[in-house]
Structures are given as structure tokens and as C-alpha cells.
Design a protein around this motif. Structure first.
Motif, PDB file in Angstrom:
ATOM      1  N   ARG A   1      22.816  45.411  45.885  1.00  0.00           N
ATOM      2  CA  ARG A   1      22.995  45.374  47.349  1.00  0.00           C
ATOM      3  C   ARG A   1      24.153  44.372  47.457  1.00  0.00           C
ATOM      4  NH1 ARG A   1      18.944  43.556  51.889  1.00  0.00           N
ATOM      5  NH2 ARG A   1      18.774  45.648  52.638  1.00  0.00           N
ATOM      6  N   ALA A   2      24.074  43.202  46.921  1.00  0.00           N
ATOM      7  CA  ALA A   2      24.830  42.081  46.894  1.00  0.00           C
ATOM      8  C   ALA A   2      26.352  42.512  46.367  1.00  0.00           C
ATOM      9  CB  ALA A   2      24.466  40.739  46.205  1.00  0.00           C
ATOM     10  N   PHE A   3      26.443  43.109  44.942  1.00  0.00           N
ATOM     11  CA  PHE A   3      27.458  43.647  44.456  1.00  0.00           C
ATOM     12  C   PHE A   3      28.192  44.539  45.367  1.00  0.00           C
ATOM     13  CE2 PHE A   3      29.628  47.076  42.026  1.00  0.00           C
ATOM     14  CZ  PHE A   3      30.529  46.365  41.525  1.00  0.00           C
ATOM     15  N   THR A   4      27.565  45.448  46.112  1.00  0.00           N
ATOM     16  CA  THR A   4      28.213  46.602  46.975  1.00  0.00           C
ATOM     17  C   THR A   4      28.818  45.764  48.049  1.00  0.00           C
ATOM     18  OG1 THR A   4      26.249  48.078  46.267  1.00  0.00           O
ATOM     19  CG2 THR A   4      27.518  48.642  48.163  1.00  0.00           C
ATOM     20  N   PHE A   5      28.102  44.975  48.690  1.00  0.00           N
ATOM     21  CA  PHE A   5      28.761  44.126  49.742  1.00  0.00           C
ATOM     22  C   PHE A   5      30.084  43.383  49.305  1.00  0.00           C
ATOM     23  CE2 PHE A   5      24.716  44.607  52.261  1.00  0.00           C
ATOM     24  CZ  PHE A   5      25.327  45.430  53.099  1.00  0.00           C
ATOM     25  N   LEU A   6      29.926  42.757  48.017  1.00  0.00           N
ATOM     26  CA  LEU A   6      31.109  42.147  47.463  1.00  0.00           C
ATOM     27  C   LEU A   6      32.019  42.980  47.346  1.00  0.00           C
ATOM     28  CD1 LEU A   6      29.313  39.431  45.138  1.00  0.00           C
ATOM     29  CD2 LEU A   6      30.876  38.981  47.303  1.00  0.00           C
ATOM     30  N   LEU A   7      31.934  43.997  46.645  1.00  0.00           N
ATOM     31  CA  LEU A   7      33.086  44.965  46.356  1.00  0.00           C
ATOM     32  C   LEU A   7      33.773  45.557  47.776  1.00  0.00           C
ATOM     33  CD1 LEU A   7      34.296  46.290  43.761  1.00  0.00           C
ATOM     34  CD2 LEU A   7      32.679  48.182  44.018  1.00  0.00           C
ATOM     35  N   GLY A   8      32.815  46.078  48.561  1.00  0.00           N
ATOM     36  CA  GLY A   8      33.284  46.459  49.807  1.00  0.00           C
ATOM     37  C   GLY A   8      34.225  45.397  50.469  1.00  0.00           C
ATOM     38  N   GLY A   9      33.708  44.056  50.720  1.00  0.00           N
ATOM     39  CA  GLY A   9      34.652  43.087  51.212  1.00  0.00           C
ATOM     40  C   GLY A   9      35.787  42.674  50.481  1.00  0.00           C
ATOM     41  N   SER A  10      35.913  42.853  49.311  1.00  0.00           N
ATOM     42  CA  SER A  10      36.749  42.435  48.529  1.00  0.00           C
ATOM     43  C   SER A  10      38.062  43.528  48.659  1.00  0.00           C
ATOM     44  CB  SER A  10      36.505  42.297  46.808  1.00  0.00           C
ATOM     45  OG  SER A  10      36.342  43.545  46.451  1.00  0.00           O
ATOM     46  N   MET A  11      37.803  44.413  49.162  1.00  0.00           N
ATOM     47  CA  MET A  11      38.922  45.332  49.257  1.00  0.00           C
ATOM     48  C   MET A  11      39.791  44.936  50.494  1.00  0.00           C
ATOM     49  SD  MET A  11      37.424  49.257  49.172  1.00  0.00           S
ATOM     50  CE  MET A  11      35.593  49.068  49.801  1.00  0.00           C
ATOM     51  N   PHE A  12      39.410  44.303  51.392  1.00  0.00           N
ATOM     52  CA  PHE A  12      39.750  43.817  52.788  1.00  0.00           C
ATOM     53  C   PHE A  12      40.666  42.549  52.206  1.00  0.00           C
ATOM     54  CE2 PHE A  12      39.820  40.297  56.039  1.00  0.00           C
ATOM     55  CZ  PHE A  12      40.408  40.854  56.914  1.00  0.00           C
ATOM     56  N   TYR A  13      40.176  41.761  51.116  1.00  0.00           N
ATOM     57  CA  TYR A  13      40.920  40.649  50.645  1.00  0.00           C
ATOM     58  C   TYR A  13      42.000  40.911  49.715  1.00  0.00           C
ATOM     59  CZ  TYR A  13      37.609  37.360  52.607  1.00  0.00           C
ATOM     60  OH  TYR A  13      36.841  36.461  53.577  1.00  0.00           O
ATOM     61  N   ASP A  14      41.853  42.100  49.161  1.00  0.00           N
ATOM     62  CA  ASP A  14      42.940  42.603  48.308  1.00  0.00           C
ATOM     63  C   ASP A  14      44.072  42.904  49.077  1.00  0.00           C
ATOM     64  OD1 ASP A  14      41.524  42.387  46.028  1.00  0.00           O
ATOM     65  OD2 ASP A  14      40.931  44.641  45.896  1.00  0.00           O
ATOM     66  N   ILE A  15      43.735  43.547  50.259  1.00  0.00           N
ATOM     67  CA  ILE A  15      45.023  44.012  51.225  1.00  0.00           C
ATOM     68  C   ILE A  15      45.830  42.734  51.614  1.00  0.00           C
ATOM     69  CG2 ILE A  15      45.415  45.161  53.425  1.00  0.00           C
ATOM     70  CD1 ILE A  15      43.082  47.181  52.817  1.00  0.00           C
ATOM     71  N   ILE A  16      44.860  41.703  51.751  1.00  0.00           N
ATOM     72  CA  ILE A  16      45.732  40.606  52.475  1.00  0.00           C
ATOM     73  C   ILE A  16      46.309  39.946  51.342  1.00  0.00           C
ATOM     74  CG2 ILE A  16      44.988  38.185  53.068  1.00  0.00           C
ATOM     75  CD1 ILE A  16      42.711  39.225  54.683  1.00  0.00           C
ATOM     76  N   TRP A  17      45.679  39.935  50.227  1.00  0.00           N
ATOM     77  CA  TRP A  17      46.652  39.504  48.925  1.00  0.00           C
ATOM     78  C   TRP A  17      47.996  40.015  48.772  1.00  0.00           C
ATOM     79  CZ3 TRP A  17      46.038  35.522  45.403  1.00  0.00           C
ATOM     80  CH2 TRP A  17      46.825  35.282  44.498  1.00  0.00           C
TER      81      TRP A  17
END
Length: 176
Positions: A54-70
Motif C-alpha cells: 500500500r505504501a509503495f503504491t501511494f509513493l509511486l502514484g505521488g512521485s508522478m506528480f513530483y516527476d512533472i514538477i521536476w
């Protein structure tokens, strides 16, 4: 669409994501991708790690947002930017594959650790002082009626006679 997501192999997707994030980690790219995907390898192999999945799935989904910002805030070489975009696109099916795998292992994403909308759930602990129903450890519940005082079975003893007056300041020091 659901059949396509169920046909995806989460282990192959997370290995591909790990390889892409490893290649881009030596350049100007998000540094959080490699640790997230390495955690995903562990989670995918550990069958009892439902909360970690569950933690990995949330981290992976949230990191997509940070990838766009990056990508908008940093400049990259065109090839590394291309690999970063591929990694971002790979995160979408990987997230859906892990959501499906998480649900197949018996996990639920509803709420923040609660079963659906049931906030009362099973009681793991109770308030001290009997604030819960049923009372506990001799305490009376807050909502139960107050019992009248019970009469004494033995009559009270008569008061003791007053003791003889003690001298004032016994054992006190005397000044010379």
C-alpha cells in the motif's frame, strides 16, 4: 481496461522501472525514483507485506506528480529527459498493476486505515474509568445510573475519647 491491467506483470514492470531509474540516476534526474523502485522490488516479492505494498503504491502514484514538477523546473539532456518521460509513463501502468495486486492480496484502499466508512470498527483498547459500555475494572460507566449508597451492616463505633493534651513543643531545642 480491467482485463488489460490484470494481465500486467507487476514484477516485470517494477524491474523495468528500476532499470530506467538506475540509468537516469547518474545524471540530472529525480533522485527519489531509484529508492522507490528498489522498495517496489522488495514489496512485490514479499507476499505478507500488504501494508508495504500500500505504501509503495501511494509513493509511486505521488512521485508522478513530483516527476512533472521536476521536468518543468530542471534542465536535462534530451536523452535523459526522454528516459525520464518513459519512466513517468511506465509508472502509470505499474501503479494500476500494484493496485490490482494489492486488492488480490486482500488489501483495501478505502479511507486511511479504516474499513470503509466504519470508524467504530473493532475496539482494540478502551478508555480508563469505564467510559466505554460494559464498565471495566470496577469502574462505573458514565451513562449508567448512580446507585444509592448501601447501608452499613455493622453499626459505626462510638467516637474515641479525646486524648490527653500533649505538652507544647515536646523535644524542642532550648536556647541558652
Amino acid at each position: 481496461m480491467a482485463d488489460f491491467i490484470q494481465a500486467l506483470d507487476p514484477s516485470k514492470l517494477v524491474i523495468a522501472g528500476t532499470a530506467l531509474s538506475f540509468i537516469t540516476s547518474g545524471f540530472s534526474a529525480p533522485s527519489y525514483n531509484l529508492p522507490i523502485f528498489l522498495f517496489g522490488i522488495y514489496v512485490q516479492e514479499a507476499s505478507e507485506a500488504v501494508q508495504s505494498m500500500r505504501a509503495f503504491t501511494f509513493l509511486l502514484g505521488g512521485s508522478m506528480f513530483y516527476d512533472i514538477i521536476w521536468m518543468f523546473s530542471n534542465t536535462q539532456h534530451w536523452f535523459i529527459k526522454f528516459l525520464s518521460i518513459l519512466l513517468l509513463l511506465l509508472k502509470i501502468p505499474t501503479t494500476f498493476a500494484f493496485v490490482t495486486a494489492f486488492q488480490q492480496r486482500g488489501g483495501q484502499f478505502s479511507g486511511l486505515g479504516f474499513r470503509g466508512n466504519d470508524l467504530s470498527g473493532a475496539t482494540v483498547w478502551s478508555m480508563p474509568g469505564g467510559f466505554t459500555s460494559g464498565g471495566r475494572d470496577g469502574y462505573q460507566n458514565v451513562d449508567s445510573p448512580v446507585d444509592a449508597p448501601k447501608p452499613l451492616s455493622v453499626p459505626p463505633a462510638p467516637p474515641a475519647p479525646p486524648a490527653a493534651a500533649a505538652p507544647s513543643n515536646p523535644g524542642a531545642y532550648q536556647s541558652v
